[in-house]
Design an enzyme around this catalytic site. Structure first.
Site, short mmCIF file in Angstrom:
data_model
loop_
_atom_site.label_atom_id
_atom_site.label_comp_id
_atom_site.label_asym_id
_atom_site.label_seq_id
_atom_site.Cartn_x
_atom_site.Cartn_y
_atom_site.Cartn_z
N HIS A 72 -20.12 46.86 -24.27
CA HIS A 72 -21.39 46.11 -24.35
C HIS A 72 -21.98 45.95 -22.95
O HIS A 72 -21.31 45.45 -22.05
CB HIS A 72 -21.16 44.73 -24.97
N TYR A 201 -25.44 34.31 -28.23
CA TYR A 201 -25.05 32.92 -27.92
C TYR A 201 -26.26 32.05 -28.23
O TYR A 201 -27.32 32.24 -27.62
CB TYR A 201 -24.67 32.78 -26.45
N PRO A 293 -13.99 28.39 -24.78
CA PRO A 293 -14.16 29.84 -25.02
C PRO A 293 -15.57 30.37 -24.74
O PRO A 293 -15.77 31.59 -24.78
CB PRO A 293 -13.83 29.98 -26.51
N LYS A 297 -13.40 33.73 -21.03
CA LYS A 297 -12.59 33.95 -19.83
C LYS A 297 -11.08 33.80 -20.05
O LYS A 297 -10.29 34.20 -19.19
CB LYS A 297 -13.01 32.95 -18.73
N TYR A 385 -20.20 36.39 -16.02
CA TYR A 385 -19.75 36.84 -17.34
C TYR A 385 -18.91 38.11 -17.24
O TYR A 385 -17.88 38.23 -17.90
CB TYR A 385 -20.95 37.05 -18.26
C1 PHB Z 1 -14.86 36.26 -29.96
O1 PHB Z 1 -15.28 37.36 -30.33
O2 PHB Z 1 -13.94 35.70 -30.54
C2 PHB Z 1 -15.51 35.59 -28.79
C3 PHB Z 1 -16.46 36.28 -28.06
C4 PHB Z 1 -17.08 35.67 -26.99
C5 PHB Z 1 -16.74 34.38 -26.65
C6 PHB Z 1 -15.77 33.70 -27.36
C7 PHB Z 1 -15.16 34.31 -28.43
O3 PHB Z 1 -17.38 33.78 -25.60
#
Ligand code: PHB
Ligand code: APR
Length: 394
Positions: A72, A201, A293, A297, A385
């Protein structure tokens, strides 16, 4: 039994450490409280930084990740009902992330360990660590009603947040920093195509939502819920309805729903223990730190701790140098605090904090407006990120 490094915990940290040490000809035994199937049944996050991909390659387990993982080059930030793309690749001079589940990483590491014929003791009870302040540390455990002891040169505490290693250190020798957030993430896994080809997000007045994925046919979605909520309160239909309400009109339209394969609520916590070395015992991964989460990280920090630790141990045996060992804790902690800051900041920006009132929401929206419309703002998010280089600050 005797080994050079006794590793406690067969999560990603312990397994990756075992593999990197094995490649360098250093002998290690892993002692794990649970069964292998239990470890593989845990659904965790799924975004790998370039540094983590490189480490998995170095450990010789990157093949399936490259074949099946999804590269990505950006993600969407959604607020006030509109989506804005953060172009990670452009903003970081060509860096990307890899979407590949932690469960798969664990699987690949377990397979490699088994193929190499290395020892992992699963379902070990009453694991305890002894004499790590001396040159002859020992690990004791019970299995099938018998007590066993491993003599070693080093103990690696890769036993997660609730592990025995950190808990064995006297309170006066360790400082713990902690923030617990008043909400959790309700996660759902389903065999439905992801709503979008990249992650979304979402900041909404109803709370945060994240649209993630494991493959082109498997989605992972999250909703911010109060910590008092129970997973039993959420039918599949209720989950999809609430997710729709937190998305923009186009995503709402495209969302494909289906039965949940898994649903669970995870708390959000920021936690760091200092230092990470106690004589001949080291902490690595979740045993030493937890991030909420939001910044993706957790696994990446665990991987870099393990890289620093394996290098330090290899230097000890091959070069007779203690420099890496002496530097381990400070080297890890600098990187950890940078990731803790980013994860805390991103969490604070994206979630609903009722105690901050309507002005809190307005201020978040103004900051998001700045970030997506300023190259400097967007670059700051992007460079955090995709993650710091392994040798940053050196
Ligand atoms: C996930 O795919 O579980 C996931 C992806 C990004 C995040 C947290 C969890 O920031
Ligand atoms: N004895 C032996 N093993 C133990 C003990 C103990 N007393 N306590 C815990 N363990 C085991 C757990 O069962 C688990 O398998 O240690 C392992 C720790 O694994 P994780 O919790 O996965 O931690 P870690 O390997 O550091 O992984 C880093 O990245 O995405 C994040 O939080 C996520 O787990 C992830 C982490």
């Amino acid at each position: 039994m005797r080994t050079q490094v006794a590793i406690i915990g067969a999560g990603p940290s312990g397994l990756l450490l075992g593999q990197l040490l094995h490649k360098a000809g250093i002998d290690a035994i892993i002692v794990e409280r649970q069964s292998g199937d239990y470890v593989l049944g845990r659904i965790r996050a799924g975004v790998l930084e370039q540094v983590t991909m490189d480490l998995l390659d170095e450990a010789g387990v990157g093949q399936r990740m490259h074949a099946e993982g999804l590269v990505h080059g950006g993600f969407d930030m959604l607020f006030k009902g509109e989506r804005h793309r953060i172009d990670l690749n452009r903003l970081t001079g060509g860096k990307n992330v890899m979407v590949y589940g932690q469960t798969e990483v664990t699987h690949d590491l377990m397979d490699a360990r088994q193929a190499a014929g290395l020892t992992t003791i699963y379902e070990a009870n009453q694991v305890s660590v002894h004499d790590y302040d001396s040159a002859k540390p020992r690990v004791r455990y019970e299995k099938n009603g018998q007590t066993h002891e491993i003599e070693c040169d080093f103990i690696a505490g890769c036993d997660g947040f609730h592990g025995v290693c950190r808990a064995s250190v006297p309170k006066r020798a360790i400082t713990e920093f902690e923030k617990i957030y008043p909400f959790g993430w309700l996660g759902m896994l389903s065999d439905t195509p992801p709503v979008h080809h990249e992650l979304i997000y979402a900041n909404s007045t109803r709370g945060f939502a994240l649209c993630s994925q494991r493959s082109h046919t498997r989605s992972r979605y999250y909703l911010q819920v109060p910590m008092t909520d129970k997973v039993e309160n959420w039918s599949d239909a209720a989950f999809w309805d609430e997710l729709r309400l937190r998305l923009d009109p186009a995503a709402r339209e495209q969302l494909v729903t289906g039965p949940a394969l898994e649903k669970s609520i995870a708390p959000l916590r920021s936690f760091v223990a200092e230092p990470m070395r106690f004589g001949q015992m080291f902490l690595a991964g979740d045993a030493a730190h937890i991030v909420p989460p939001t910044g993706a990280k957790g696994l990446n920090l665990a991987a870099t701790d393990v890289k620093y630790l394996s290098s330090a141990i290899i230097e000890h045996y091959q070069d007779k140098s203690e420099a890496g060992i002496n530097h381990y804790s400070a080297r890890c902690l600098r990187r950890i605090w940078r990731a803790e800051r980013f994860s805390w900041w991103f969490t604070s920006l994206m979630h609903n904090f009722p105690e901050n009132g309507p002005i809190g929401q307005k201020l978040q929206e103004a900051e998001l407006d700045y970030i997506v419309n300023s190259d400097v703002g967007a670059r700051s998010v992007a460079e955090n990120y995709v993650g710091l280089p392994l040798n940053f600050g050196e």
